[in-house]
Design a protein around this motif. Structure first.
Motif, PDB file in Angstrom:
ATOM      1  N   GLU A 303       0.835  -1.199   0.000  1.00 44.86           N
ATOM      2  CA  GLU A 303       0.000   0.000   0.000  1.00 44.86           C
ATOM      3  C   GLU A 303       0.872   1.252   0.000  1.00 44.86           C
ATOM      4  OE1 GLU A 303      -2.781   0.160   3.177  1.00 44.86           O
ATOM      5  OE2 GLU A 303      -3.763   1.971   2.438  1.00 44.86           O
ATOM      6  N   HIS A 313      -8.714   1.548  -8.727  1.00 46.29           N
ATOM      7  CA  HIS A 313      -8.530   0.508  -7.701  1.00 46.29           C
ATOM      8  C   HIS A 313      -8.965  -0.853  -8.233  1.00 46.29           C
ATOM      9  CE1 HIS A 313      -7.492   3.119  -4.319  1.00 46.29           C
ATOM     10  NE2 HIS A 313      -8.433   3.947  -4.703  1.00 46.29           N
ATOM     11  N   ASP A 315      -7.969  -3.751  -6.190  1.00 43.89           N
ATOM     12  CA  ASP A 315      -7.623  -4.642  -5.082  1.00 43.89           C
ATOM     13  C   ASP A 315      -8.876  -5.227  -4.447  1.00 43.89           C
ATOM     14  OD1 ASP A 315      -7.686  -1.660  -3.970  1.00 43.89           O
ATOM     15  OD2 ASP A 315      -8.325  -3.026  -2.381  1.00 43.89           O
ATOM     16  N   GLN A 323     -11.197   3.517  -0.830  1.00 45.31           N
ATOM     17  CA  GLN A 323     -10.951   3.703  -2.255  1.00 45.31           C
ATOM     18  C   GLN A 323     -11.423   5.079  -2.708  1.00 45.31           C
ATOM     19  OE1 GLN A 323     -12.497   0.423  -4.527  1.00 45.31           O
ATOM     20  NE2 GLN A 323     -10.960  -1.010  -3.765  1.00 45.31           N
ATOM     21  N   MET A 329      -2.997   3.361  -2.613  1.00 47.48           N
ATOM     22  CA  MET A 329      -3.352   2.296  -3.550  1.00 47.48           C
ATOM     23  C   MET A 329      -2.439   1.098  -3.326  1.00 47.48           C
ATOM     24  SD  MET A 329      -1.635   3.753  -7.093  1.00 47.48           S
ATOM     25  CE  MET A 329      -1.826   2.264  -8.071  1.00 47.48           C
ATOM     26  N   SER A 334      -3.432  -2.258  -8.770  1.00 46.43           N
ATOM     27  CA  SER A 334      -4.201  -1.086  -9.188  1.00 46.43           C
ATOM     28  C   SER A 334      -3.403  -0.234 -10.168  1.00 46.43           C
ATOM     29  CB  SER A 334      -4.606  -0.259  -7.960  1.00 46.43           C
ATOM     30  OG  SER A 334      -5.496  -1.008  -7.162  1.00 46.43           O
TER      31      SER A 334
END
Length: 345
Positions: A303, A313, A315, A323, A329, A334
């Motif tokens: 992250e 995004h 994930d 998000q 991110m 992503s």
């Protein structure tokens, strides 16, 4: 190698350490090094529990319900396992591992090679699945998904909250930790599929309850079913943890992926990330070190703070609110909307 270190004393209403923001919890990693396998025990068909202790005898970092550790195997792969022992035990960590014959080999290696007295390298704890204070909890566990729920249940019980658990599995013999759960009496509903069929989610979850939080961990089909049932519930009510990434969203209309430009502000480097590379892979090829593990958008290790640009995004970890905040991110999966991002790397 980082020495073990204790963290803050218990101050959280649920009897655990005070929670930070979700992002802070995910980045928390107080220990990295070797631990000894103190006990290995079969707790269900295909499931072993391991108790791990540092050889130095120093205390392990405190953790909260929902936390996991990374286990770095000699094969070069790293796997994440939920801590499922007593939260207050800083002498040992307990994890449970399901042998997955169709997996990528990590669980099979542990089952075949890890014995009492052996060593493993671990890192953590990190909390991707924090238990938030509530008056009422509805826990839904499927198979090995019971592991993160065990300390959550203990925390809810200690806090005097109202709670109940619906626990499913293929067969009773495949369901781990049943003896531990028996002590909670009627709050626990055990429903092996070969005896009862599919879980009665509607009967268990009922109608939306503003005072309740729902926590679910288990196979993708179970999580999808719980998500569908809770679709109309207040935002933030449902909290899930997946074993594997959800289906990745691709560009609409079958459009091809496009290269994106990524500026690494702290490093003074700008990269062009082609469609066949993840941002993480491009960053690593540029020689900028980033902590990573699953590379599927589920563990949160990579992250990264985003300084500019709109994130696409992809994930399976960040909440809808996280998000929407557009400030971090998971760079392993992503990408960017608009073709450009500025990262704090």
């Amino acid at each position: 190698m980082t020495s073990p270190s204790a963290t803050a004393p218990d101050t959280h209403p649920l009897g655990t350490t005070e929670a930070g923001t979700p992002s802070e919890d995910r980045r928390e990693a107080g220990f990295e090094g070797a631990v000894t396998v103190v006990t290995r025990r079969t707790v269900a068909d295909g499931v072993v529990s391991l108790e791990l202790a540092p050889g130095s005898g120093e205390p392990l970092p405190a953790w909260r319900p929902g936390a996991h550790i990374d286990v770095a195997l000699p094969t070069g792969v790293t796997r994440q396992y939920s801590l499922c022992g007593p939260v207050g035990d800083t002498a040992r960590w307990r994890v449970a591992v399901l042998r997955e014959p169709d997996g990528r080999g990590g669980s099979q290696w542990i089952h075949d090679h890890v014995e009492e007295g052996g060593e493993l390298r671990v890192r953590g704890p990190r909390d991707n699945f924090p238990l938030r204070p509530a008056a009422r909890y509805l826990f839904v566990g499927g198979g090995i998904g019971i592991t993160p729920l065990l300390p959550m249940i203990a925390g809810a019980e200690a806090a005097g909250a109202e709670w109940s658990l619906l626990y499913g599995g293929r067969t009773r013999s495949s369901m781990a930790f049943l003896p531990e759960l028996e002590g909670y009496g009627e709050r626990v509903t055990v429903r092996p599929q070969d005896e009862y069929g599919l879980l009665d989610l509607a009967g268990f979850l009922g109608d939306p309850d503003p005072s309740a939080l729902v926590y679910c961990c288990g196979p993708a089909g179970l999580i999808d079913a719980v998500e569908a049932h809770c679709a109309g519930w207040p935002t933030g009510t449902l909290n899930v943890e997946r074993f594997a990434a959800a289906a990745v969203r691709r560009p609409a209309g079958g459009a091809a992926e496009q290269p994106i430009e990524v500026e690494l502000r702290a490093s003074g480097t700008t990269l062009t990330v082609p469609p066949e590379l993840s941002v993480l892979q491009a960053v690593e090829r540029a020689g900028v070190p980033v902590l990573s593990s699953c590379e599927e958008g589920i563990c949160g290790s990579c992250e990264t703070a985003v300084l500019e640009g709109e994130i696409d995004h992809r994930d399976s970890l960040l909440t809808e609110d996280e998000q929407a905040a557009n400030d971090t991110m998971l760079i392993c999966v992503s990408r960017a909307r608009g073709g450009r991002l500025v990262l704090d790397l």
